[in-house]
Design a protein around this motif. Structure first.
Motif, mmCIF file in Angstrom:
data_model
loop_
_atom_site.group_PDB
_atom_site.id
_atom_site.type_symbol
_atom_site.label_atom_id
_atom_site.label_comp_id
_atom_site.label_asym_id
_atom_site.label_seq_id
_atom_site.Cartn_x
_atom_site.Cartn_y
_atom_site.Cartn_z
ATOM 1 N N GLY A 103 1.147 -19.131 7.278
ATOM 2 C CA GLY A 103 1.491 -17.736 7.025
ATOM 3 C C GLY A 103 1.347 -17.308 5.578
ATOM 4 O O GLY A 103 1.728 -16.192 5.214
ATOM 5 N N ILE A 104 0.758 -18.160 4.729
ATOM 6 C CA ILE A 104 0.671 -17.821 3.313
ATOM 7 C C ILE A 104 -0.266 -16.646 3.061
ATOM 8 O O ILE A 104 -0.023 -15.802 2.201
ATOM 9 N N LYS A 105 -1.351 -16.566 3.856
ATOM 10 C CA LYS A 105 -2.297 -15.461 3.647
ATOM 11 C C LYS A 105 -1.670 -14.128 4.049
ATOM 12 O O LYS A 105 -1.874 -13.108 3.390
ATOM 13 N N SER A 106 -0.895 -14.126 5.129
ATOM 14 C CA SER A 106 -0.216 -12.896 5.542
ATOM 15 C C SER A 106 0.802 -12.458 4.499
ATOM 16 O O SER A 106 0.928 -11.266 4.179
ATOM 17 N N ALA A 107 1.522 -13.429 3.932
ATOM 18 C CA ALA A 107 2.505 -13.102 2.902
ATOM 19 C C ALA A 107 1.816 -12.561 1.649
ATOM 20 O O ALA A 107 2.294 -11.612 1.024
ATOM 21 N N ASN A 108 0.684 -13.158 1.282
ATOM 22 C CA ASN A 108 -0.064 -12.668 0.114
ATOM 23 C C ASN A 108 -0.536 -11.240 0.320
ATOM 24 O O ASN A 108 -0.511 -10.418 -0.604
ATOM 25 N N LEU A 109 -0.980 -10.934 1.540
ATOM 26 C CA LEU A 109 -1.458 -9.582 1.829
ATOM 27 C C LEU A 109 -0.313 -8.574 1.764
ATOM 28 O O LEU A 109 -0.475 -7.477 1.202
ATOM 29 N N LYS A 110 0.857 -8.935 2.284
ATOM 30 C CA LYS A 110 2.009 -8.029 2.221
ATOM 31 C C LYS A 110 2.423 -7.780 0.770
ATOM 32 O O LYS A 110 2.747 -6.653 0.383
ATOM 33 N N GLU A 111 2.408 -8.832 -0.039
ATOM 34 C CA GLU A 111 2.770 -8.674 -1.442
ATOM 35 C C GLU A 111 1.778 -7.773 -2.166
ATOM 36 O O GLU A 111 2.178 -6.886 -2.934
ATOM 37 N N ALA A 112 0.483 -7.974 -1.908
ATOM 38 C CA ALA A 112 -0.541 -7.169 -2.577
ATOM 39 C C ALA A 112 -0.408 -5.695 -2.202
ATOM 40 O O ALA A 112 -0.550 -4.805 -3.050
ATOM 41 N N ASN A 113 -0.123 -5.414 -0.943
ATOM 42 C CA ASN A 113 0.035 -4.024 -0.502
ATOM 43 C C ASN A 113 1.290 -3.384 -1.112
ATOM 44 O O ASN A 113 1.290 -2.193 -1.443
ATOM 45 N N ALA A 114 2.365 -4.185 -1.253
ATOM 46 C CA ALA A 114 3.589 -3.658 -1.869
ATOM 47 C C ALA A 114 3.357 -3.317 -3.340
ATOM 48 O O ALA A 114 3.792 -2.268 -3.830
ATOM 49 N N VAL A 115 2.658 -4.202 -4.065
ATOM 50 C CA VAL A 115 2.349 -3.938 -5.466
ATOM 51 C C VAL A 115 1.437 -2.724 -5.589
ATOM 52 O O VAL A 115 1.571 -1.906 -6.514
ATOM 53 N N LEU A 116 0.500 -2.577 -4.655
ATOM 54 C CA LEU A 116 -0.399 -1.421 -4.660
ATOM 55 C C LEU A 116 0.380 -0.123 -4.489
ATOM 56 O O LEU A 116 0.123 0.877 -5.184
ATOM 57 N N LYS A 117 1.348 -0.129 -3.604
ATOM 58 C CA LYS A 117 2.180 1.057 -3.392
ATOM 59 C C LYS A 117 2.967 1.395 -4.663
ATOM 60 O O LYS A 117 3.077 2.575 -5.055
#
Length: 436
Positions: free
Chosen positions: A319-333
């Motif tokens: 699940g590390i890739k899914s977590a990385n994607l969620k973090e990147a989207n949160a930082v983008l917001k």
């Protein structure tokens, strides 16, 4: 007793006139605003850190590019071993269960080359955008350093000027105290008058010391920013003061919104990083090959090789890739919100700075009128002294009032230039204050 008090007061006055900055053997540096701004670009901590971050971004760009270049490695291995055939699922009748001991030698070079990896390509793009961001941040750091330097320069210069103003009031109150003591000793004054004059004089001494302390504090702040040794005396050059700053140059210079451009560059980086995190779920294709010699020893073996194409698709990695994607989207917001705020702040800063500049200019005009009035009052008092209608205390009081009005005028001028600096900083024009 009165004579002893007067001697003590005289000693204090002499000690108070000693320059608080230095003795005769102290180093002296002449500093105008133009020199201070140039020095800030070279020694300011924030500027040095920003330049270092540019170098870091260039290094990260090289790191990202390395994933797309060939990777070459070499290895040599020699070992003596035995093997149990049963561990390999092999057993030959009459041959026993073990094999060896025997020698094994292998020496080969290996090369791998990424053919396709969308995530790596996007991260390379993000690194390029990061270099642009670091450059903008370095420019903004220089702009901020220039604005801070100009502000501290004016504050330090004003604080030093205020010491002379307070000294004039101290001289007046000391003279008033002397006169009250003389009157009391002659029987024409009262103890109340002496006490009142003494209290006024004591308060003036406090204000004088406070002014010196404030001047020292402002000078240390400026010295710390420009890396000027603490025991160095700074001489502020007035003749470059008005020449550096000016409203006309602000209108002629191009506007550059460093904060807004930096926020936009940060958004570009975060968008690219978010895309890279999404592309991590995609396939990767690598080309590989190796060539070397294998056998029991270097002279008892044969040359072997292997080459091929490999495609990998990630399915589940904890699940590390899914977590990385969620973090990147949160930082983008978060970055998008910062960009919107930077736009509002840039507009508000310019409007507010322009209004303060106009207000400061009218204050300068008002103080100029007060200076003219104070000059006229001094002339009138001088004429009255010449006619015998006023005494030395009257002229000292008039001069003290004039010094105070002049200090208010200088404060108004300083406020005007600081408002100019604020407007220039909001418009990204601090660099135009530096003369070559």
């Amino acid at each position: 007793m009165g004579m002893i008090n007067m001697l003590m007061m005289l000693v204090f006055m002499l000690m108070s006139t000693i320059n608080i900055y230095a003795t005769d053997d102290t180093m002296v540096v002449e500093l105008d605003l133009n020199t201070a701004l140039k020095k800030a670009q070279a020694v300011s901590l924030n500027v040095l850190l920003a330049d270092a971050r540019v170098e870091e971004s260039m290094a990260r760009l090289g790191q990202s590019r390395a994933a797309l270049l060939p990777h070459v490695s070499g290895a040599i291995a020699w070992e003596r071993q035995t093997k149990d055939l049963r561990s390999s699922g092999l057993q030959f009748p009459g041959q026993g269960t073990s094999l060896g001991p025997f020698n094994s030698f292998d020496a080969r070079g290996r090369i791998t080359q990424t053919i396709f990896d969308a995530a790596v390509l996007e991260r390379l793009r993000a690194a390029r955008l990061g270099t642009i961001l670091s450059t903008l941040q370095a420019e903004k750091a220089k702009e901020d350093a220039l604005a801070l330097t100009a502000t501290l320069y004016i504050q330090a210069k004003r604080a030093k000027e205020s010491v002379a103003t307070v000294a004039a009031a101290l001289k007046r109150d000391y003279l008033a105290y002397q006169i009250q003591q003389t009157k009391f000793s002659q029987g024409t004054g009262s103890s109340l008058g002496v006490a009142q004059a003494k209290a006024a004089y004591a308060h003036s001494r406090y204000l004088y010391q406070m002014a010196k302390t404030d001047a020292l504090e402002k000078r240390l702040d400026l010295g710390a920013l420009l890396k000027i040794p603490r025991d160095t005396r700074i001489v502020f050059n007035e003749h470059r003061y008005n020449g550096i700053l000016g409203k006309k140059r602000l209108t002629d210079a191009p506007v550059k919104f460093f904060a807004l451009e930096t926020a936009q560059a940060q958004l570009n980086v975060q968008e690219s990083q978010a895309r890279a995190a999404a592309l991590d779920f995609g396939p990767r294709i690598n080309l590989f090959g190796d060539y070397g010699r294998a056998g029991t020893s270097p002279d008892r073996g044969s040359n072997t090789y292997a080459f091929g194409l490999q495609a990998t698709i990630p399915i589940w990695e904890g699940g590390i890739k899914s977590a990385n994607l969620k973090e990147a989207n949160a930082v983008l917001k978060e970055t998008k919100a910062s960009l919107d705020d930077a736009g509002y702040q840039a507009d508000n800063s310019i409007v507010n700075a322009g209004a303060k500049l106009k207000e400061a200019w009218y204050l300068v005009i008002a103080q100029m009128a007060n200076v003219a009035l104070a000059q006229e009052e001094v002339q009138v008092i001088k004429q009255r002294v010449a006619s015998g209608l006023a005494n030395a205390l009257d002229i000292a009081d008039a001069k003290a009032r004039y010094s105070h009005v002049m200090d208010d005028y200088k404060e108004a001028v300083a406020s005007y230039w600081m408002s100019t600096i604020q407007l220039a900083h909001a418009r990204g024009q601090m660099g135009f204050f530096i003369k070559n």
